[in-house]
Design a protein around this motif. Structure first.
Motif, PDB file in Angstrom:
ATOM      1  N   ASN A  14      10.891 -18.509  -9.235  1.00 16.90           N
ATOM      2  CA  ASN A  14      10.784 -17.711 -10.460  1.00 16.90           C
ATOM      3  C   ASN A  14      12.171 -17.554 -11.084  1.00 16.90           C
ATOM      4  O   ASN A  14      13.086 -17.003 -10.479  1.00 16.90           O
ATOM      5  N   GLU A  15      12.301 -18.026 -12.316  1.00 16.55           N
ATOM      6  CA  GLU A  15      13.622 -18.091 -12.941  1.00 16.55           C
ATOM      7  C   GLU A  15      14.245 -16.708 -13.154  1.00 16.55           C
ATOM      8  O   GLU A  15      15.443 -16.522 -12.950  1.00 16.55           O
ATOM      9  N   GLU A  16      13.423 -15.732 -13.537  1.00 16.04           N
ATOM     10  CA  GLU A  16      13.956 -14.382 -13.762  1.00 16.04           C
ATOM     11  C   GLU A  16      14.488 -13.781 -12.464  1.00 16.04           C
ATOM     12  O   GLU A  16      15.537 -13.131 -12.447  1.00 16.04           O
ATOM     13  N   GLU A  17      13.756 -14.020 -11.369  1.00 14.98           N
ATOM     14  CA  GLU A  17      14.204 -13.497 -10.078  1.00 14.98           C
ATOM     15  C   GLU A  17      15.497 -14.177  -9.624  1.00 14.98           C
ATOM     16  O   GLU A  17      16.402 -13.528  -9.094  1.00 14.98           O
ATOM     17  N   GLU A  19      17.764 -15.422 -11.548  1.00 15.89           N
ATOM     18  CA  GLU A  19      18.863 -14.958 -12.403  1.00 15.89           C
ATOM     19  C   GLU A  19      19.316 -13.547 -12.008  1.00 15.89           C
ATOM     20  O   GLU A  19      20.510 -13.247 -12.026  1.00 15.89           O
ATOM     21  N   ARG A  20      18.367 -12.678 -11.606  1.00 12.22           N
ATOM     22  CA  ARG A  20      18.755 -11.350 -11.115  1.00 12.22           C
ATOM     23  C   ARG A  20      19.604 -11.485  -9.846  1.00 12.22           C
ATOM     24  O   ARG A  20      20.594 -10.771  -9.666  1.00 12.22           O
ATOM     25  N   GLU A  23      23.195 -12.593 -10.726  1.00  9.23           N
ATOM     26  CA  GLU A  23      24.065 -11.502 -11.176  1.00  9.23           C
ATOM     27  C   GLU A  23      24.533 -10.653  -9.991  1.00  9.23           C
ATOM     28  O   GLU A  23      25.698 -10.242  -9.922  1.00  9.23           O
ATOM     29  N   ASN A  42      21.603 -19.810  -4.907  1.00  9.94           N
ATOM     30  CA  ASN A  42      21.073 -19.778  -6.276  1.00  9.94           C
ATOM     31  C   ASN A  42      21.219 -21.129  -6.968  1.00  9.94           C
ATOM     32  O   ASN A  42      20.311 -21.584  -7.673  1.00  9.94           O
ATOM     33  N   TYR A  46      18.195 -23.508  -8.455  1.00 11.40           N
ATOM     34  CA  TYR A  46      18.101 -24.077  -9.801  1.00 11.40           C
ATOM     35  C   TYR A  46      17.950 -25.599  -9.749  1.00 11.40           C
ATOM     36  O   TYR A  46      17.194 -26.179 -10.530  1.00 11.40           O
ATOM     37  N   LYS A  49      14.462 -26.216  -8.871  1.00 13.26           N
ATOM     38  CA  LYS A  49      13.630 -25.893 -10.039  1.00 13.26           C
ATOM     39  C   LYS A  49      13.626 -27.064 -11.025  1.00 13.26           C
ATOM     40  O   LYS A  49      12.576 -27.420 -11.584  1.00 13.26           O
ATOM     41  N   GLU A  64      13.875 -27.549 -21.066  1.00 12.10           N
ATOM     42  CA  GLU A  64      14.050 -26.533 -20.021  1.00 12.10           C
ATOM     43  C   GLU A  64      14.979 -27.050 -18.929  1.00 12.10           C
ATOM     44  O   GLU A  64      15.843 -26.316 -18.420  1.00 12.10           O
ATOM     45  N   ARG A  71      23.121 -23.983 -16.921  1.00 15.61           N
ATOM     46  CA  ARG A  71      23.362 -22.804 -16.093  1.00 15.61           C
ATOM     47  C   ARG A  71      23.949 -23.204 -14.737  1.00 15.61           C
ATOM     48  O   ARG A  71      24.857 -22.532 -14.220  1.00 15.61           O
TER      49      ARG A  71
END
Length: 274
Positions: A14-17, A19-20, A23, A42, A46, A49, A64, A71
């Motif tokens: 999950n991309e949002e997870e 990215e969190r 950070e 991470n 990616y 992914k 995408e 990134r």
């Protein structure tokens, strides 16, 4: 992903997870090794992914993929440094997707940056440096700078020959150099290099391989530039035969070979077959 469950891998990644987590790990880097280890994970997430996107090829996957490559480059640069070999590799990993969306200016920028890094750290006589020269030649050609195309392609070939590169890499260089010469109307030289590329691909990959089929096609194209239309037909037919045997008749690669064969029949004025 390795087990073939592409959708399962997509669900986990999950991309949002991610990215969190990125950070969080960037903040941890300030505190020591724990954050660096987390950020390495991470980056691998990616990269995986991106592979799942390439496998699935859903609508919009290519753009995408390019976004995630950007990134990954950013994170790799933060972790290892802007002028590190890891960053150079991340730049080169992104180039295939950038090539497919035909953003040749960015492709040139990335490849040139990777070359600069590799020259500084690895020196000129290295396979990774030679790859950058080869790829820089190709993108220079796409930008219409055929002089740089030929110079960089020849430089890549020279390095590969001097350090005894594997035949597959030499075949790539012969192909690149040949096409570079064709832009200057040196069709005999193009044919010479395409025949060398074909010979190496047959030797290393065997006859029944897509790369070998493409090499047959390239030789055929070299022959038609010399107005040897029968040989154009012969090599195009062999390319088509191999592709049909490997990927079947309902495939874009096979369609391209059908098109070349049709063109070859047109050249010899066999219009019904064309």
């Amino acid at each position: 992903f390795t087990a073939g469950d592409n959708k399962g891998a997509q669900a986990v990644l999950n991309e949002e997870e991610i990215e969190r987590d990125v950070e969080h790990n960037i903040q941890l880097i300030q505190l020591g090794e724990e954050g660096r280890k987390g950020l390495k994970i991470n980056i691998e997430e990616y990269r995986l992914k991106i592979k799942t996107l390439e496998n699935e090829m859903a609508e919009g996957w290519l753009y995408e993929s390019c976004k995630l490559h950007e990134r990954t480059i950013e994170l790799t640069s933060s972790l290892y440094g802007e002028n590190s070999l890891e960053t150079a590799q991340a730049l080169m990993d992104a180039t295939q997707s950038i090539y497919m969306i035909e953003d040749y200016e960015k492709l040139y920028q990335y490849t040139q940056k990777a070359l600069t890094i590799r020259l500084e750290i690895l020196g000129e006589m290295h396979l990774d440096t030679a790859q950058c020269y080869n790829d820089l030649g190709v993108v220079s050609g796409k930008l219409g700078d055929y002089k740089s195309y030929l110079e960089n392609a020849n430089k890549g070939l020279e390095i590969r020959e001097k350090i005894g590169a594997p035949d597959a890499l030499l075949a790539e260089s012969y192909n690149t150099v040949g096409f570079a010469y064709s832009h200057f109307g040196e069709n005999e030289k193009n044919l010479e290099y395409q025949l060398k590329s074909l010979e190496l691909r047959r030797r290393t990959l065997g006859e029944m391989n897509i790369e070998t089929a493409n090499a047959y096609s390239n030789v055929g194209i070299a022959y038609v530039a010399l107005e040897q239309d029968e040989k154009y037909l012969d090599y195009s037919l062999r390319s088509l035969e191999i592709k049909k045997a490997i990927v079947g008749d309902k495939h874009p690669d096979t369609a391209l070979s059908h098109n070349n064969v049709g063109d070859a029949y047109m050249c010899i004025q066999d219009y019904p077959n064309a």
